[in-house]
Design an enzyme around this catalytic site. Structure first.
Site: not given
Length: 548
Positions: A73, A164, A200, A207, A279, A281-282, A463-464
């Protein structure tokens, strides 16, 4: 922005719907395609009767190192919003390690220098897999190897179990060979151990401030060494699985590794800490917990005086963190910025889980507004429950809010993200994902009816992929099954293309089916094309067929 001279039929208003995680696969429900297994009277009509293309949303088409890498995303919205392809975190970090630049940088020198000066511990904290969406285990191993070369006195690892972006019960597949490697390092004299961990989606990697208690749980085990004690990470994982055989890695409880009743790797004054996720966001919330002086999200207790760095900078506007090992992609001239500079009104909407994607990531990893007078952002708070328990998520509230905005007709460009296909898909629950898709079908139909009434062109894309492949498939494309003959759930994204459809109330706009290998990067120019504006220099071309 300049008006285009090529076209005469543009409506100049567009709604972009991003159905997160809704890729295209020709396979049926027997292969785990929850989209094919769902009753979608409206979306199937869209995909079969309206102009539709399948466009690339993974690998090099979104700036990933290779076409074996899934899209996600973050990179998807970066590309959608910028109209171009930028090398992303996974590739930037890998390249920096390969060249050695990461270890010649000032931040790495400060991290290592701090540990050596204080005779203290280097802590590496991050997602523990090769999913290459948030992190890659090879990056962690490279940091360890270099730290040993530079004679860091002690290394402790805090592992966030994935399940995930990789198979849902694969933690030991990563852990066992890693522990064998650590054992060889210890035999060579290195003081290195795993100190804490957990799933996780249980600790640390929250996020968009959806659930700060996740970060607090992580803080307790990583920093304070408070939690359930085990002699090894393997013992922790096996114990949790024996206690709850259905649990998957991303939801495993937190754990602390102890020796003689004491944690082996609390984070203390003088230590160095590197967060190994690339990445953002998290990574933002745990970074704030380590660096923010006036922090009020939970009680940290005595804040250890540590030197903290990210493997990348996670928010350029907030300069978070100030110290980072690899510079993030420099994304400029985004669609949102162009529109704001030309006073073209925009509206962005999603629920918490994807709100940052239609704002921060869409805008090239930039926080806030370009021009608050011409932009309206709306967030609907997500529930804090496993999403397969409520597969409709907040889609109804999103639809109602967007209908209201469309009927008010104040903006020229609207964008919305429906999180269901991705967030429910990540649970591995096929039936819940089918339910999510069926609920979305009615939402998209409602919005199309509103667009027809207001003469707004509707673009529907993703988006994917995710919901399109909910079972693990072998190399021949056959469903993999467990010892009981049941399909093994897949919780990760896919390598499939995504559909993009255009619904024109005037039924005039067509796609150019001859465009070579189109991808998400073509969508920004497509939006401008439909609105009647020229495409900025360097953008990938529009998907729209020229008027003859």
């Amino acid at each position: 922005m300049k008006l285009s001279k090529k076209y005469t039929f543009r409506s100049r208003k567009v709604l972009l719907i991003i159905l997160d995680g809704v890729g295209y696969s020709p396979k049926g429900p027997e292969s785990g395609n929850a989209i094919a297994g769902a009753k979608l009277p409206f979306l199937n009509r869209v995909w079969n009767q309206f102009p539709t293309l399948h466009i690339q949303a993974h690998g090099k088409a979104v700036g990933m190192p290779s076409d074996d890498d899934m899209g996600n995303s973050e990179v998807g919205h970066n590309v959608l919003g910028s109209g171009r392809i930028f090398d992303q975190g996974a590739k930037l970090v890998s390249n920096s390690i390969a060249s050695g630049d990461i270890f010649n940088g000032q931040a790495w020198k400060e991290v290592i220098g701090n540990s050596k000066k204080n005779n203290s511990t280097l802590h590496l904290l991050g997602l523990f897999s090769d999913g290459n969406v948030h992190s890659h285990i090879d990056h962690t191993k490279a940091l360890i190897s270099q730290a040993i070369l530079e004679k860091v006195p002690k290394i402790r690892l805090h592992i966030l179990l994935d399940g995930r972006d990789v198979p849902e019960k694969s933690a030991l597949d990563y852990l066992n060979p890693f522990e064998t490697w650590l054992d060889s390092l210890r035999k060579s004299g290195t003081d290195i151990r795993i100190a804490s961990g957990g799933g996780r989606m249980t600790i640390t990697m929250d996020r968009y401030e959806a659930d700060w208690s996740m970060v607090e749980r992580g803080w307790k085990v990583h920093v304070k060494g408070e939690g359930r004690y085990f002699s090894s990470a393997k013992e922790a994982i096996e114990t949790f699985r024996s206690e709850n055989p259905k649990i998957i890695d991303q939801y495993l409880p937190s754990f602390v590794i102890s020796d003689n009743g004491k944690p082996v790797g609390k984070i203390q004054d003088g230590d160095s800490v590197v967060f190994t996720n690339f990445r953002g966001d998290r990574a933002i919330e745990i970074s704030l917990a380590f660096t923010e002086k006036n922090f009020d999200k939970f009680d940290r207790g005595p804040l250890p005086n540590v030197l903290y760095a990210g493997i990348m900078q996670y928010d350029g506007d907030l300069k978070l963190p100030e110290r980072f090992l690899v510079a993030p992609p420099a994304i400029d001239r985004t669609l949102g910025e162009y529109m704001a500079s030309s006073n073209i009104p925009q509206y962005a909407l999603s629920e918490t889980q994807k709100y940052g994607h239609v704002t921060y990531f869409w805008n090239g990893n930039k926080s806030g507004y370009f021009d608050q007078n011409s932009e309206e952002y709306r967030e609907i708070l997500s529930d804090v429950i496993p999403f397969d328990q409520s597969p409709e998520m907040k889609a109804l509230l999103i639809t109602e809010a967007l209908e209201k905005a469309l009927n008010e007709n104040k903006q020229d460009f609207y964008r919305v993200n429906y999180a269901n296909g991705d967030m429910v898909g990540h649970t591995g629950n096929y039936l819940a994902t089918v339910q999510a898709m069926e609920f979305l079908d009615g939402c998209v139909e409602r919005l199309w009816k509103t667009c027809e009434k207001q003469n707004i062109v509707l673009l529907v894309t993703a988006d994917h992929g995710n919901a399109d492949e909910m079972f693990q498939l072998d190399k021949k494309g056959n469903v993999e099954k467990d010892s009981h003959g049941n399909p093994i759930p897949k919780t990760s994204h896919t390598l499939n293309p995504v559909p993009i459809s255009i619904l024109d109330p005037e039924n005039k706009i067509r796609f150019n089916s001859k465009l070579s290998n189109p991808g998400l990067a073509n969508v920004a120019a497509t939006i401008l094309d439909v609105m009647g504006y020229e495409t900025p220099e360097g953008y990938h071309p529009s998907l729209i067929q020229n008027e003859s």
